[in-house]
Design an enzyme around this catalytic site. Sequence first.
Site, PDB file in Angstrom:
ATOM      1  N   GLY A   1       0.816  -1.210   0.000  1.00 26.85           N
ATOM      2  CA  GLY A   1       0.000   0.000   0.000  1.00 26.85           C
ATOM      3  C   GLY A   1       0.850   1.260   0.000  1.00 26.85           C
ATOM      4  N   THR A   2       1.910   1.250   0.777  1.00 24.08           N
ATOM      5  CA  THR A   2       2.760   2.443   0.885  1.00 24.08           C
ATOM      6  C   THR A   2       3.381   2.784  -0.478  1.00 24.08           C
ATOM      7  OG1 THR A   2       3.234   1.929   3.193  1.00 24.08           O
ATOM      8  CG2 THR A   2       4.772   3.413   2.072  1.00 24.08           C
TER       9      THR A   2
ATOM     10  N   ASN B   1      -8.429   4.197   8.085  1.00 20.12           N
ATOM     11  CA  ASN B   1      -7.921   3.044   8.819  1.00 20.12           C
ATOM     12  C   ASN B   1      -8.131   3.130  10.324  1.00 20.12           C
ATOM     13  OD1 ASN B   1      -5.871   5.088   7.882  1.00 20.12           O
ATOM     14  ND2 ASN B   1      -4.733   4.191   9.578  1.00 20.12           N
TER      15      ASN B   1
ATOM     16  N   SER C   1      -3.514  -3.177  -0.947  1.00 22.73           N
ATOM     17  CA  SER C   1      -2.469  -3.909  -0.239  1.00 22.73           C
ATOM     18  C   SER C   1      -2.988  -5.302   0.100  1.00 22.73           C
ATOM     19  CB  SER C   1      -2.088  -3.163   1.042  1.00 22.73           C
ATOM     20  OG  SER C   1      -1.159  -3.920   1.777  1.00 22.73           O
ATOM     21  N   ALA C   2      -2.124  -6.324  -0.001  1.00 27.13           N
ATOM     22  CA  ALA C   2      -2.587  -7.706   0.192  1.00 27.13           C
ATOM     23  C   ALA C   2      -2.774  -8.092   1.652  1.00 27.13           C
ATOM     24  CB  ALA C   2      -1.603  -8.676  -0.468  1.00 27.13           C
ATOM     25  N   HIS C   3      -1.930  -7.517   2.547  1.00 30.08           N
ATOM     26  CA  HIS C   3      -1.922  -8.080   3.907  1.00 30.08           C
ATOM     27  C   HIS C   3      -3.112  -7.672   4.767  1.00 30.08           C
ATOM     28  CE1 HIS C   3      -0.351  -4.715   6.520  1.00 30.08           C
ATOM     29  NE2 HIS C   3       0.069  -4.245   5.354  1.00 30.08           N
TER      30      HIS C   3
ATOM     31  N   THR D   1      12.534  -7.540 -10.713  1.00 30.67           N
ATOM     32  CA  THR D   1      12.009  -8.880 -10.994  1.00 30.67           C
ATOM     33  C   THR D   1      10.748  -9.111 -10.165  1.00 30.67           C
ATOM     34  OG1 THR D   1      14.207  -9.679 -11.472  1.00 30.67           O
ATOM     35  CG2 THR D   1      12.559 -11.352 -10.947  1.00 30.67           C
TER      36      THR D   1
ATOM     37  N   CYS E   1       0.312   5.664  16.555  1.00 28.81           N
ATOM     38  CA  CYS E   1       1.663   5.850  17.083  1.00 28.81           C
ATOM     39  C   CYS E   1       2.385   4.539  17.232  1.00 28.81           C
ATOM     40  CB  CYS E   1       1.616   6.555  18.432  1.00 28.81           C
ATOM     41  SG  CYS E   1       0.934   5.528  19.727  1.00 28.81           S
TER      42      CYS E   1
END
Length: 401
Positions: free
Chosen positions: A79-80, A159, A207-209, A245, A333
């Site tokens: 995501g980042t 989030n 994002s996958a996680h 890759t 935080c």
Amino acid sequence: MNQHRSGHHDSVYLDHAATTPVRPEVVEAMLPCFTHTFGNASSIHQFGQEAKRALERARETVARSIGADPAEIFFTSGGTESDNLAIEGVVRAAGREKRHPITSQVEHHAVLNCFRHLKQTGRGVTYLPVDRFGVVDLGDVAAAVRPDTALVSIMLANNETGTLQPIREIAAIARERGVPVHTDAVQAVGKVPVNVKDLGVDLLSISAHKIYGPKGVGALYIRKGTKIAPLFHGGHHESGMRPGTENVASIVGLARALELATEELPRTAPRLAALRDRLERGIRERIADVHLNGHPRERLPNILNIGFEAIEGEAMLLALDLSGIAVSTGSACTSGSMESSHVLSAMRVPPELARAALRFSLGMSTTEARIDFVLERLTDIVARLRHMSPLHAGGGFRNGR
Ligand code: PLP
């Protein structure tokens, strides 16, 4: 119903917005990529071609899940990176005349710190405010867009609070003025329907996680025709937009996780919302002086952010952890720093109440029995901490003289 066993015996994981375990179907899809389909997807020989086919199948799956064309999907490290590529990439490509990017005050740090960097490099940045529910005002969006605006980047779902932004309307306003729109949909995919055509956005981060896939892999949707420059320089992978890759195993995992999340959404969303409501109702019935942080309706089904007056969120988090219950504080935080949440402060939540916030984020392993266990422990912990709190009427070390 797919039920993950909690990783730790007798523990309750309510931090699915932070991350999720990789579900068995995803592990199964990934495993052959480490040993059998191990080739470099750029190689001409059969080993390479097999990896390439797995990669392109994954691209088709991701595209189909969000209503895009496979040529519009670019795999990243998460995501980042997707957020950075979208924002920096579009702003760099926009050139000298368009130096003004717009975002909101409640974005994830992956977006906010990208904007901070843009500001440091001399660009005039606009941070749109939000109302007390955390929602951006459409009038503010319209007023902020200027002839030199390069990009609007507003998240789909927050989030910390789960609040949903009116992205379709925001995108319509910006695109009418020829300004590309990016949305960080990291928390939204798999929780609410996400279709890029329906939303009308130009770029969208995944994002996958957060959806039972592996960590360190994500995707960026880039609408055909969008002007964007790559951030990395290297080979021709991902059409040169993201050289390196390809991490085929993780990409295959992302695709499988997203496919399953999309398929199961009609069942998971109402299930999670009912559990979330059970938790919220239970807290309100058992505990006085609590406040919902976030929108009461326009929100994700799996996140509940509650402020408990007169208590530190951190103290509650630690006490819950001793009971085997994992939650998070409102502030993003890193433990140790007591900086309060930028999201809650943008929503005008008073600092002492922002520090009293807990985020419960539900997922596959959440059951009614686990919610009831959490309610029981939480009620005791709040009573105990309030009893010791000098801030709370009736409790604490008040001087009786
Ligand atoms: N954007 C949002 C809204 C998030 O919740 C997260 C989660 O950490 C990210 C971006 C970053 O994603 P990743 O951890 O894959 O880099």
